[in-house]
Design a protein around this motif. Structure first.
Motif, mmCIF file in Angstrom:
data_model
loop_
_atom_site.group_PDB
_atom_site.id
_atom_site.type_symbol
_atom_site.label_atom_id
_atom_site.label_comp_id
_atom_site.label_asym_id
_atom_site.label_seq_id
_atom_site.Cartn_x
_atom_site.Cartn_y
_atom_site.Cartn_z
ATOM 1 N N UNK A 29 17.553 113.542 54.235
ATOM 2 C CA UNK A 29 17.022 112.126 54.120
ATOM 3 C C UNK A 29 17.799 111.633 52.858
ATOM 4 N N UNK A 30 18.525 110.593 52.867
ATOM 5 C CA UNK A 30 18.955 110.096 51.251
ATOM 6 C C UNK A 30 18.178 108.802 50.784
ATOM 7 N N UNK A 31 17.895 109.324 49.477
ATOM 8 C CA UNK A 31 16.914 108.361 48.732
ATOM 9 C C UNK A 31 17.716 107.907 47.880
ATOM 10 N N UNK A 32 17.827 106.654 47.813
ATOM 11 C CA UNK A 32 18.575 105.816 46.586
ATOM 12 C C UNK A 32 17.811 105.647 45.499
ATOM 13 N N UNK A 53 16.717 105.286 52.519
ATOM 14 C CA UNK A 53 15.555 104.803 52.000
ATOM 15 C C UNK A 53 16.039 104.710 50.485
ATOM 16 N N UNK A 54 15.011 103.565 49.893
ATOM 17 C CA UNK A 54 15.300 103.198 48.347
ATOM 18 C C UNK A 54 13.927 103.558 47.759
ATOM 19 N N UNK A 55 13.839 104.511 46.855
ATOM 20 C CA UNK A 55 12.516 104.823 46.006
ATOM 21 C C UNK A 55 12.567 103.669 44.779
ATOM 22 N N UNK A 56 11.733 102.761 44.909
ATOM 23 C CA UNK A 56 11.552 101.742 44.103
ATOM 24 C C UNK A 56 10.892 102.263 42.779
ATOM 25 N N UNK A 122 9.575 106.057 53.212
ATOM 26 C CA UNK A 122 9.745 106.799 54.524
ATOM 27 C C UNK A 122 9.115 108.448 54.272
ATOM 28 N N UNK A 123 8.437 108.899 55.255
ATOM 29 C CA UNK A 123 7.490 109.962 55.220
ATOM 30 C C UNK A 123 8.642 111.306 54.807
ATOM 31 N N UNK A 124 8.190 111.872 53.868
ATOM 32 C CA UNK A 124 9.279 112.955 53.278
ATOM 33 C C UNK A 124 8.742 114.205 53.459
ATOM 34 N N UNK A 125 7.401 114.660 54.060
ATOM 35 C CA UNK A 125 6.633 115.733 54.054
ATOM 36 C C UNK A 125 7.497 116.556 55.187
ATOM 37 N N UNK A 149 9.005 112.356 44.571
ATOM 38 C CA UNK A 149 9.311 112.863 45.770
ATOM 39 C C UNK A 149 8.589 114.510 46.072
ATOM 40 N N UNK A 150 8.481 115.018 44.902
ATOM 41 C CA UNK A 150 7.599 116.393 45.026
ATOM 42 C C UNK A 150 6.310 116.112 45.282
ATOM 43 N N UNK A 151 5.530 115.177 45.130
ATOM 44 C CA UNK A 151 4.302 114.865 45.527
ATOM 45 C C UNK A 151 3.998 114.515 46.691
ATOM 46 N N UNK A 152 5.131 114.486 47.458
ATOM 47 C CA UNK A 152 5.007 113.994 48.877
ATOM 48 C C UNK A 152 5.390 115.261 49.902
ATOM 49 N N UNK A 153 5.565 116.601 49.294
ATOM 50 C CA UNK A 153 5.623 117.600 49.952
ATOM 51 C C UNK A 153 7.023 117.864 50.741
ATOM 52 N N UNK A 154 8.157 117.507 50.160
ATOM 53 C CA UNK A 154 9.158 117.831 50.983
ATOM 54 C C UNK A 154 9.516 119.429 51.252
#
Length: 212
Positions: A29-32, A53-56, A122-125, A149-154
């Motif tokens: 997943x590409x996160x801008x 997706x875009x992390x605002x 978007x879901x990153x787990x 992102x790390x808080x969302x368990x990738x």
């Protein structure tokens, strides 16, 4: 010192380092992290068709100096603070956290509705995630994105930028599974200085990319 003619040239330099077959095989997943990051994602994604997706987020700045970035808050209200600056200016942490909440409520939420029609990130787990930006100055934006992102368990977290300061690279590299950057500079000025041209990224383009 111009390193790239434009974002397309910057992506060509990144492609020399990125594990493109692995990215496609594992559906990264590409996160801008910015409008420019969105444009880089689009260029990276011409053939792979990965999820984008875009992390605002928003800067938290000093009370009397909007150019002085004390920290960063993300759309999930994760916060990263430059403690040295906060202490040097004698700023209360209550101010920093209050500003983070205000920026989230007044700016970030409206941008989520504008660009993603209210859809959450978007879901990153369990996913493999690549953070993408066109450069880095203080590193706070990148550090805040990593924390979020790390808080969302990738399953794995990677980051890339065509250019960044040496000290930012050194701080970020241990936090990622891999960090991809073709130009790590000793004396960094600002990101725009390293591109001959940076075209504006329109709202319409961003909405289309996020909608696709």
């Amino acid at each position: 010192m111009k390193l790239f003619e434009d974002r397309k040239a910057a992506v060509s330099a990144l492609n020399e380092l990125l594990p493109l077959p692995q990215m496609q095989r594992e559906s990264w997943i590409l996160i801008a992290l910015s409008e420019g990051g969105i444009a880089l994602c689009q260029e990276l994604n011409v053939r792979m068709k990965l999820k984008v997706d875009w992390l605002l987020g928003e800067s938290i700045t000093a009370p009397q100096n909007p150019q002085c970035e004390l920290g960063r808050v993300s759309e999930t209200e994760e916060i990263v603070i430059n403690d040295d600056l906060v202490k040097a200016f004698g700023i209360q942490y209550d101010y920093v956290y209050g500003e983070a909440h205000r920026k989230h409520e007044e700016k970030i939420l409206s941008r989520i509705y504008h660009y993603r029609k209210g859809r959450p990130l978007t879901t990153l787990r369990g996913k493999k995630v690549l953070l993408v930006d066109q450069g880095a100055e203080s590193g706070l934006k990148l550090m805040c994105a990593i924390k979020t992102v790390l808080s969302r368990s990738p399953d794995a977290l990677y980051a890339c930028a065509p250019v960044m300061p040496k000290e930012v690279y050194a701080a970020v590299e241990p936090l990622c599974d891999a960090l991809f950057c073709p130009h790590v500079l000793e004396d960094y000025i600002e990101t725009s200085c390293y591109y001959s041209e940076l075209e504006d990224v329109s709202d319409e383009m961003i909405i289309k990319i996020l909608g696709d």
